[in-house]
Design a protein around this motif. Structure first.
Motif, short mmCIF file in Angstrom:
data_model
loop_
_atom_site.label_atom_id
_atom_site.label_comp_id
_atom_site.label_asym_id
_atom_site.label_seq_id
_atom_site.Cartn_x
_atom_site.Cartn_y
_atom_site.Cartn_z
N HIS A 148 93.24 72.45 -48.06
CA HIS A 148 92.57 73.76 -48.19
C HIS A 148 91.20 73.59 -48.84
O HIS A 148 90.98 72.68 -49.63
CB HIS A 148 93.43 74.72 -49.02
CG HIS A 148 94.71 75.11 -48.35
ND1 HIS A 148 95.79 74.26 -48.27
CD2 HIS A 148 95.07 76.25 -47.69
CE1 HIS A 148 96.78 74.85 -47.63
NE2 HIS A 148 96.36 76.07 -47.26
N ASP A 155 94.25 87.79 -46.36
CA ASP A 155 93.20 86.84 -46.00
C ASP A 155 91.84 87.37 -46.43
O ASP A 155 90.95 86.61 -46.80
CB ASP A 155 93.18 86.58 -44.49
CG ASP A 155 94.11 85.45 -44.09
OD1 ASP A 155 93.99 84.36 -44.67
OD2 ASP A 155 94.97 85.68 -43.23
N THR A 156 91.69 88.69 -46.38
CA THR A 156 90.38 89.31 -46.65
C THR A 156 90.42 90.36 -47.75
O THR A 156 89.37 90.72 -48.30
CB THR A 156 89.86 89.99 -45.37
OG1 THR A 156 90.79 91.01 -44.98
CG2 THR A 156 89.71 88.98 -44.23
N GLU A 190 96.98 83.10 -41.27
CA GLU A 190 95.98 82.09 -40.90
C GLU A 190 96.20 80.77 -41.62
O GLU A 190 95.38 79.85 -41.49
CB GLU A 190 94.58 82.63 -41.20
CG GLU A 190 94.21 83.86 -40.37
CD GLU A 190 92.79 84.33 -40.64
OE1 GLU A 190 92.03 83.61 -41.33
OE2 GLU A 190 92.44 85.43 -40.17
N SER A 237 96.16 80.29 -44.89
CA SER A 237 95.50 80.23 -46.20
C SER A 237 96.50 80.51 -47.31
O SER A 237 97.53 81.16 -47.10
CB SER A 237 94.37 81.26 -46.27
OG SER A 237 93.42 81.04 -45.25
N PRO A 254 91.18 78.80 -48.08
CA PRO A 254 91.35 78.74 -46.62
C PRO A 254 91.88 77.37 -46.17
O PRO A 254 91.54 76.34 -46.77
CB PRO A 254 89.94 79.00 -46.09
CG PRO A 254 89.03 78.59 -47.19
CD PRO A 254 89.77 78.89 -48.47
N ARG A 255 92.66 77.41 -45.14
CA ARG A 255 93.21 76.16 -44.59
C ARG A 255 92.11 75.38 -43.88
O ARG A 255 91.31 75.96 -43.13
CB ARG A 255 94.34 76.49 -43.62
CG ARG A 255 95.05 75.27 -43.07
CD ARG A 255 96.20 75.69 -42.20
NE ARG A 255 96.90 74.53 -41.66
CZ ARG A 255 97.98 74.60 -40.88
NH1 ARG A 255 98.48 75.81 -40.58
NH2 ARG A 255 98.54 73.51 -40.43
N THR A 256 92.05 74.08 -44.13
CA THR A 256 91.03 73.24 -43.49
C THR A 256 91.63 72.21 -42.55
O THR A 256 90.90 71.58 -41.78
CB THR A 256 90.20 72.50 -44.55
OG1 THR A 256 91.07 71.72 -45.39
CG2 THR A 256 89.42 73.48 -45.40
#
Length: 250
Positions: free
Chosen positions: A96, A122-123, A217, A219, A247-249
């Motif tokens: 992440h 997420d937001t 998503e 995250s 966030p997931r990378t």
């Protein structure tokens, strides 16, 4: 010669007799008189100078009692502040990226509007859809649902994790790390009545705790609970705080 000496002896005798009587020379007498007459004046002006000092001191004391010293710059924030006071470790978990910071909140409409609020962790954004007995027509990536279970005038709304999502509650005394948040997201968030103080405190929904999720998503999201506001008679409690998202990378 003898005639001249006799007057001189008479003058000397007069001077000696005068000194024996304690006569003071005019200059000395004038100096003494001037000194004694200036003494009261000096005392008086000294007293006059002391009075303003006393008055100033009393005024300063009065001012201090009216205006207490300011709080030091590093004082804790007031409870009404919008900033989070929860200590959060922002270190990113494996796979992440760095945390994004925003905010989240629950703001229910009157139950007679027949609306439910859906929040995307997420937001932090929320949207409203028609309430249908707790059913969700379109989750749209939301992790939290706040809906009116009844419409009796108070205690109408319930909060829960959206079905089929990974949402849980991180207790206030647990370390607020992304890794701990990911772990508790598997524990679930059952329906909670925020107006029922005893129940939510027992569940751990208190200021300082956090709602955690692994979002749709991928995250890791941590929504800290910074404020819980009493809705008053016939109203609904609301909650809000800071949202951290890693966030997931990969």
């Amino acid at each position: 010669m003898a005639g001249i000496a006799l007057p001189l002896l008479g003058i000397a005798a007069s001077v000696i007799v005068g000194m024996d009587r304690g006569d003071t020379p005019p200059a000395a007498s004038s100096t003494s008189s001037s000194s004694s007459s200036s003494s009261p004046s000096s005392d008086s002006s000294s007293g006059d100078r002391a009075e303003p000092a006393t008055s100033t001191s009393a005024s300063a004391s009065a001012d201090e009692s009216v205006e207490p010293p300011l709080d030091p710059p590093d004082s804790p924030l007031p409870s009404g502040s919008s900033a989070s006071t929860t200590r959060v470790d922002l270190a990113s978990p494996r796979g992440h990226g760095p945390a994004r910071e925003s905010s989240w909140g629950l703001t229910p409409a009157p139950c007679t509007n027949h609306e439910q609020q859906l929040i995307d962790l997420d937001t932090g954004q929320s949207r409203v859809e028609r309430e249908s007995g707790g059913r969700i027509e379109e989750p749209g990536g939301a992790e939290l649902q706040y809906w009116p279970d009844t419409c009796t005038g108070s205690d109408d709304y319930l909060l829960r994790g959206v079905p089929n999502t990974r949402v849980g509650l991180l207790r206030a005394d647990d370390p607020h790390t992304a890794e701990n948040c990911r772990k508790v997201s598997n524990t679930g968030l059952p329906p909670l009545n925020l107006n029922d103080t005893g129940t939510i405190e027992q569940a751990g929904f208190v200021v300082g705790a956090a709602i955690c999720a692994v979002t749709t998503e991928g995250s890791v999201a941590m929504a800290t609970i910074d404020h819980i506001s009493d809705g008053g008679i016939g109203g609904e409690d609301t909650a809000s705080g800071t949202l951290y998202v890693w966030p997931r990378t990969s």
